[in-house]
Design an enzyme around this catalytic site. Structure first.
Site, mmCIF file in Angstrom:
data_model
loop_
_atom_site.group_PDB
_atom_site.id
_atom_site.type_symbol
_atom_site.label_atom_id
_atom_site.label_comp_id
_atom_site.label_asym_id
_atom_site.label_seq_id
_atom_site.Cartn_x
_atom_site.Cartn_y
_atom_site.Cartn_z
ATOM 1 N N HIS A 129 1.513 -9.281 12.142
ATOM 2 C CA HIS A 129 1.203 -8.814 13.497
ATOM 3 C C HIS A 129 2.510 -8.705 14.278
ATOM 4 O O HIS A 129 3.159 -9.708 14.566
ATOM 5 C CB HIS A 129 0.244 -9.780 14.189
ATOM 6 C CG HIS A 129 -0.447 -9.195 15.369
ATOM 7 N ND1 HIS A 129 0.239 -8.605 16.411
ATOM 8 C CD2 HIS A 129 -1.766 -9.086 15.680
ATOM 9 C CE1 HIS A 129 -0.625 -8.170 17.309
ATOM 10 N NE2 HIS A 129 -1.848 -8.439 16.882
ATOM 11 N N GLY B 268 1.571 5.492 4.924
ATOM 12 C CA GLY B 268 0.717 6.012 5.981
ATOM 13 C C GLY B 268 1.540 6.861 6.935
ATOM 14 O O GLY B 268 2.773 6.879 6.865
ATOM 15 N N GLN B 269 0.853 7.552 7.859
ATOM 16 C CA GLN B 269 1.575 8.457 8.751
ATOM 17 C C GLN B 269 2.576 7.719 9.624
ATOM 18 O O GLN B 269 3.669 8.212 9.892
ATOM 19 C CB GLN B 269 0.592 9.254 9.615
ATOM 20 C CG GLN B 269 1.228 10.394 10.399
ATOM 21 C CD GLN B 269 1.979 11.387 9.512
ATOM 22 O OE1 GLN B 269 1.584 11.642 8.372
ATOM 23 N NE2 GLN B 269 3.078 11.930 10.021
ATOM 24 N N GLY C 13 3.721 -4.829 3.323
ATOM 25 C CA GLY C 13 5.109 -5.217 3.133
ATOM 26 C C GLY C 13 5.356 -6.687 3.389
ATOM 27 O O GLY C 13 5.961 -7.394 2.574
ATOM 28 N N ARG D 180 -5.570 1.187 4.696
ATOM 29 C CA ARG D 180 -4.518 1.636 3.785
ATOM 30 C C ARG D 180 -4.378 0.725 2.574
ATOM 31 O O ARG D 180 -4.026 1.181 1.486
ATOM 32 C CB ARG D 180 -3.188 1.784 4.522
ATOM 33 C CG ARG D 180 -2.687 0.548 5.261
ATOM 34 C CD ARG D 180 -1.586 0.936 6.248
ATOM 35 N NE ARG D 180 -0.910 -0.187 6.882
ATOM 36 C CZ ARG D 180 -1.307 -0.768 8.006
ATOM 37 N NH1 ARG D 180 -2.412 -0.354 8.620
ATOM 38 N NH2 ARG D 180 -0.604 -1.759 8.536
ATOM 39 N N GLU E 92 -1.223 -7.010 7.220
ATOM 40 C CA GLU E 92 0.188 -6.893 7.561
ATOM 41 C C GLU E 92 0.527 -7.892 8.663
ATOM 42 O O GLU E 92 -0.354 -8.371 9.396
ATOM 43 C CB GLU E 92 0.493 -5.459 8.006
ATOM 44 C CG GLU E 92 1.921 -5.188 8.450
ATOM 45 C CD GLU E 92 2.979 -5.513 7.408
ATOM 46 O OE1 GLU E 92 3.144 -6.707 7.101
ATOM 47 O OE2 GLU E 92 3.647 -4.585 6.929
ATOM 48 N N ARG F 198 11.063 2.394 15.164
ATOM 49 C CA ARG F 198 12.087 1.406 14.806
ATOM 50 C C ARG F 198 13.488 1.878 15.178
ATOM 51 O O ARG F 198 14.306 1.094 15.652
ATOM 52 C CB ARG F 198 12.013 1.102 13.309
ATOM 53 C CG ARG F 198 10.707 0.460 12.864
ATOM 54 C CD ARG F 198 10.747 0.167 11.370
ATOM 55 N NE ARG F 198 9.474 -0.328 10.875
ATOM 56 C CZ ARG F 198 8.511 0.443 10.399
ATOM 57 N NH1 ARG F 198 8.665 1.754 10.380
ATOM 58 N NH2 ARG F 198 7.379 -0.077 9.947
ATOM 59 N N HIS G 76 0.816 -1.220 0.000
ATOM 60 C CA HIS G 76 0.000 0.000 0.000
ATOM 61 C C HIS G 76 0.854 1.276 0.000
ATOM 62 O O HIS G 76 2.053 1.256 0.301
ATOM 63 C CB HIS G 76 -0.890 0.007 1.241
ATOM 64 C CG HIS G 76 -0.090 -0.050 2.511
ATOM 65 N ND1 HIS G 76 0.521 1.064 3.059
ATOM 66 C CD2 HIS G 76 0.237 -1.084 3.321
ATOM 67 C CE1 HIS G 76 1.177 0.725 4.149
ATOM 68 N NE2 HIS G 76 1.025 -0.586 4.328
ATOM 69 N N ASN H 299 4.164 5.002 8.827
ATOM 70 C CA ASN H 299 5.331 4.712 7.986
ATOM 71 C C ASN H 299 6.276 5.905 8.008
ATOM 72 O O ASN H 299 7.490 5.751 8.168
ATOM 73 C CB ASN H 299 4.918 4.434 6.541
ATOM 74 C CG ASN H 299 4.053 3.209 6.372
ATOM 75 O OD1 ASN H 299 2.964 3.294 5.810
ATOM 76 N ND2 ASN H 299 4.501 2.061 6.851
ATOM 77 N N SER I 60 1.520 -2.383 11.671
ATOM 78 C CA SER I 60 0.917 -3.698 11.842
ATOM 79 C C SER I 60 -0.602 -3.655 11.673
ATOM 80 O O SER I 60 -1.103 -3.209 10.654
ATOM 81 C CB SER I 60 1.324 -4.262 13.210
ATOM 82 O OG SER I 60 0.936 -5.597 13.364
#
Length: 259
Positions: A91, A14-15, A189, A62, A89, A100, A11, A17, A24
């Site tokens: 979990h 997103g924010q 992903g 998304r 996605e 991260r 996709h 990301n 997740s």
């Protein structure tokens, strides 16, 4: 010999990301960049004359919104869209919502890489005290899945993702491809990586090196047994795609000066 073509994609952005957080199963929407990525994906597929008969998505916004925008750009809004939690996605358990880079500072880059990219490593499970537990498991969409709520995962390795995805692939998606239908899968992903692993025969050891950027269509050519004929191909500006892949890889690293 190639007999079928399949388009898979992660996709749009997103924010979370953008904020480098494990998203997740939290239902984050596309941000402005992600909306444009999805539209651009549709424009690329239109330029290549793709016509789809059926679209598969996860049950996360998304993934669905990306598919809608692609179909809009193609002028194919009428094409049926089917959604399943089995394309969700991965979990990430207790890691959901965490940054991260901060995790790399606290646990080391290699541990974060194993959590993100390895085949067998499972993050710690999500507990009821987790700030996003009830947002996920109280959501109505998880009460109408093909498994009971208490059997849905609390954390997954990529191996787990493949195991819950494969029945849906074999029972629902693969038969449509074998009928000759043109299929688009708008997923995530790790659900996309799991499917690529299966179709391309990527080893448990090598899958750690497969990284997918957001909003980039991936072409797979399949034989009559639905096995990949050659490696997957990213469609679009290859220099920009490689830069996007590096950006995703670097999300789990500590920036210079913070080490």
């Amino acid at each position: 010999m190639s007999k079928h073509k399949l388009i898979i994609l992660r996709h749009g952005e997103g924010q979370w990301n953008k904020e480098n957080r494990f998203c997740s199963w939290v239902d984050q929407k596309l941000n402005n960049d992600g909306l444009e990525e999805a539209r651009n994906c549709g424009r690329q597929l239109k330029a290549l004359n793709f016509e789809f008969d059926l679209v598969f998505t996860s049950i996360l916004n998304r993934s669905i919104h990306t598919a809608w925008l692609i179909l809009e750009e193609l002028g194919q809004e009428w094409v049926p869209v089917e959604s399943s939690w089995r394309l969700n996605e991965r979990h990430y358990g207790a890691l959901i919502g965490l940054n991260r880079e901060k995790m790399a500072l606290n646990h080391g880059e290699e541990q974060v890489r194993l959590w993100r990219r390895s085949y067998n490593v499972t993050p710690p499970p999500i507990e009821e005290s987790h700030p996003y537990f009830h947002e996920i498991y109280s959501d109505r969409r998880y009460k109408v899945c093909d498994v009971p709520l208490d059997q849905l995962p609390r954390s997954e390795s990529l191996k787990d993702v493949l195991e819950r995805l494969l029945p849906y692939w074999k029972e629902r998606i693969a038969p449509e491809i074998l009928k000759g239908k043109s299929i688009l899968i708008s997923a995530h992903g790790n659900s996309s990586r799991a499917l690529l692993k299966h179709l391309e025969g990527i080893s448990d050891e090598d899958i750690i090196n497969i990284t997918l950027p957001t909003g980039v269509p991936i072409l797979l050519e399949l034989d009559e047994n639905l096995r990949a004929v050659g490696p997957h191909q990213f469609l679009g500006n290859q220099e920009a795609i490689q830069a996007a892949i590096k950006k995703v890889d670097d999300q789990g690293k500590v920036k210079q000066g913070k080490q």
